[in-house]
Scaffold this motif. Structure first.
Motif, mmCIF file in Angstrom:
data_model
loop_
_atom_site.group_PDB
_atom_site.id
_atom_site.type_symbol
_atom_site.label_atom_id
_atom_site.label_comp_id
_atom_site.label_asym_id
_atom_site.label_seq_id
_atom_site.Cartn_x
_atom_site.Cartn_y
_atom_site.Cartn_z
ATOM 1 N N TYR A 36 0.846 -1.198 0.000
ATOM 2 C CA TYR A 36 0.000 0.000 0.000
ATOM 3 C C TYR A 36 0.878 1.243 0.000
ATOM 4 N N CYS A 38 0.705 5.401 0.311
ATOM 5 C CA CYS A 38 -0.129 6.576 0.586
ATOM 6 C C CYS A 38 -0.037 7.521 -0.606
ATOM 7 N N TRP A 224 -8.307 11.511 7.940
ATOM 8 C CA TRP A 224 -7.405 11.040 6.885
ATOM 9 C C TRP A 224 -6.897 9.617 7.159
ATOM 10 N N CYS A 228 -7.127 5.666 4.954
ATOM 11 C CA CYS A 228 -6.078 4.747 4.487
ATOM 12 C C CYS A 228 -6.268 3.353 5.083
ATOM 13 N N HIS A 253 0.554 10.422 10.676
ATOM 14 C CA HIS A 253 -0.354 9.644 9.828
ATOM 15 C C HIS A 253 -0.159 8.139 10.009
ATOM 16 N N HIS A 254 1.067 7.685 9.967
ATOM 17 C CA HIS A 254 1.271 6.239 10.029
ATOM 18 C C HIS A 254 1.175 5.682 11.448
ATOM 19 N N GLU A 257 -2.505 5.444 11.799
ATOM 20 C CA GLU A 257 -3.060 4.304 11.039
ATOM 21 C C GLU A 257 -2.846 2.998 11.815
HETATM 22 ZN ZN ZN Z 1 -2.106 7.118 4.091
#
Ligand code: ZN
Ligand code: AMP
Length: 476
Positions: A36, A38, A224, A228, A253-254, A257
């Motif tokens: 995957y 981003c 956001w 993902c 972000h990660h 996630e």
């Molecule tokens: Zn992402």
């Protein structure tokens, strides 16, 4: 030391941000790799800095394909956003995009804006000779999947509602921040919400009574990170092999996630987390406010082709900061021209791939994608008087499976149909060879031969269309 071979394939080492070391790559499902990447927020045109992230991700993919893996890559398109005041990015880019273009804030305008820039983005990927992913899922087309994740997290006690949205409770997830980075600092920049239980808590969903999607917990917009998580796991499963992004994704972000996905699913989201470093322009960060958000076509206007830019990116290791200068870009163009000219002069027939060079090339790439070393091996091969021209050509043709700098015909693979279940179009090697032969005949002005090859391809079930950017091949 040469890479050793085992029944599960050659040894490949990637730097894993999760463990902070180079680790031997192993896939979850034999020769199939799920990856995957981003993707962009499509509120504006992408600049050349953004493409460093996508060329890097594609080199991961091409290297694995070179090693015999089949890679299913998914790249999201963030086409919605409404997180004003929530520091996931500090701003809502899609809303800013609508304002910039004088458009009313509606979902349909957001979609229209997004599709325009998504199309431009895809075109630029093709010009960089980037193999397109299996699919480019849109966040706006996966709202039910995102709502389901938020509901699961609420149900499992990891999320709570405030007046302005549903938040993930970081304190409930002991492993928070596994990737490192200064997440707490970034979250601290978030506009203060006194109802938050911890400064680090972040939004899964923001409420908006006027605009957004209906959800059991209230109308609004997803965050956001949940986009993902929902899209990666939908297409690749709850745990997949590789997750890529830029270094700017690590801290917030990660990490977010990972927290969301692992709290919801009780298993790791991805085994390998890989991040590409940034490129600056003339030593400055790239941005609109800096006035240096250079686009690909602007390089072309100054005589630097997208392939030369690709070559330039490969001259630096993906984990090193890089500085773009016009001199370096022009030098990359000169080097690429020299390589392509020399290559074309080598006889096309009868060559054999040189194993010693192939081993060195593999060794470089399988050591955490050492593309600068791979390019220097390519140049050594050009200079090696002990190798016949036809063998050089065959070996370079092989190298270009990873490098993608135009030894093989460019853009003849209409790679993937968007959001379809068809999967990638794989062109058999003998068809590829015929396409190359036909291109060469055309370049040499031998149109009779080119037409004959086209007829033969038609009989085998492939149509060829000659476009400005090169031949495009499709199954009939
Ligand atoms: Zn992402
Ligand atoms: P954005 O559209 O800002 O979300 O960025 C899209 C992608 O480009 C992300 O993967 C970022 O990590 C990457 N990116 C943004 N700026 C740069 C840069 N100057 N150098 C390398 N990658 C970048």
């Amino acid at each position: 030391m040469l890479p050793s071979r085992t029944s599960s394939g050659p040894d490949i080492f990637f730097y894993n941000t999760l463990t902070k070391k180079k680790e031997k790559f192993h896939s979850l499902h034999g020769r199939a790799v799920k990856m995957y990447t981003c993707g962009p927020t499509v509120y504006d045109y992408a600049h050349i800095g953004n493409f460093r992230a996508y060329v890097f991700a594609e080199i991961v993919r091409r290297t694995l394909e070179y090693a015999g893996y089949e890679v299913k890559q998914v790249m999201n398109i963030t086409d919605i956003g409404h997180l004003v005041g929530d520091g996931d990015s500090g701003e809502d880019k899609m809303t800013a995009g609508l304002k910039r273009e004088g458009l009313d804030l509606t979902l349909s305008n957001m979609k229209m804006l997004a599709e325009r820039y998504a199309e431009a983005f895809e075109e630029d990927l093709k010009r960089l000779n980037i193999e397109l992913p299996f699919t480019f899922p849109r966040a706006s087309e996966h709202i039910p999947e995102q709502i389901a994740y938020v509901e699961t997290l609420i149900g499992k006690g990891y999320a709570y509602a405030t007046k302005d949205g549903v938040y993930f409770e970081v304190g409930k997830f002991p492993g928070y921040g596994a990737l490192g980075g200064s997440a707490s600092y970034d979250h601290a920049r978030i506009a203060h919400n006194p109802e938050k239980r911890d400064m680090r808590d972040f939004a899964l969903w923001k409420f908006d009574e006027k605009l957004g999607w209906e959800a059991p917990f209230g109308k609004g917009f997803p965050g956001w990170h949940i986009e993902c998580v929902a899209m990666s796991t939908k297409y690749l499963g709850k745990t997949f092999d590789i997750h890529t992004g830029g270094v700017d994704h690590i801290a917030v972000h990660h990490n977010d996630e990972i927290a969301e996905a692992e709290a919801a699913n009780g298993k790791p989201l991805a085994n390998f987390w890989m991040h590409g470093e940034f490129i600056t322009i003339e030593a400055k960060r790239i941005g609109k406010s800096e006035g240096n958000a250079v686009r690909l076509y602007q390089l072309e206007e100054r005589g630097v082709s997208p392939l030369a830019y690709r070559y330039l990116l490969l001259t630096a290791h993906y984990r090193q900061k890089m500085n773009f200068t016009w001199e370096a870009a022009e030098a990359a163009q000169t080097a690429l021209n020299r390589a392509q000219r020399a290559y074309r002069e080598f006889p096309a027939e009868g060559g054999r791939i040189q194993d010693a060079y192939r081993e060195m090339f593999r060794e470089a790439l399988y050591d955490d994608l050492n593309t600068p070393e791979a390019l220097s091996i390519m140049w050594n091969l050009f200079r090696d008087d002990g190798i016949s021209p036809e063998d050089k050509r065959a070996t370079l043709y092989d190298f270009d499976r990873v490098l993608g700098i135009g030894m093989r015909p460019v853009e003849h693979i209409e790679a993937i149909s968007r959001s379809s279940a068809m999967g990638p179009l794989v062109i058999p090697p003998e068809i590829e060879a015929q396409i190359t032969e036909r291109e060469e005949a055309r370049k040499a002005g031998d149109f009779a031969k080119a037409d004959k090859i086209r007829d033969s391809l038609t009989q085998k079930g492939y149509s060829v269309e000659d476009t400005q950017k090169g031949p495009v091949v499709r199954p009939i």
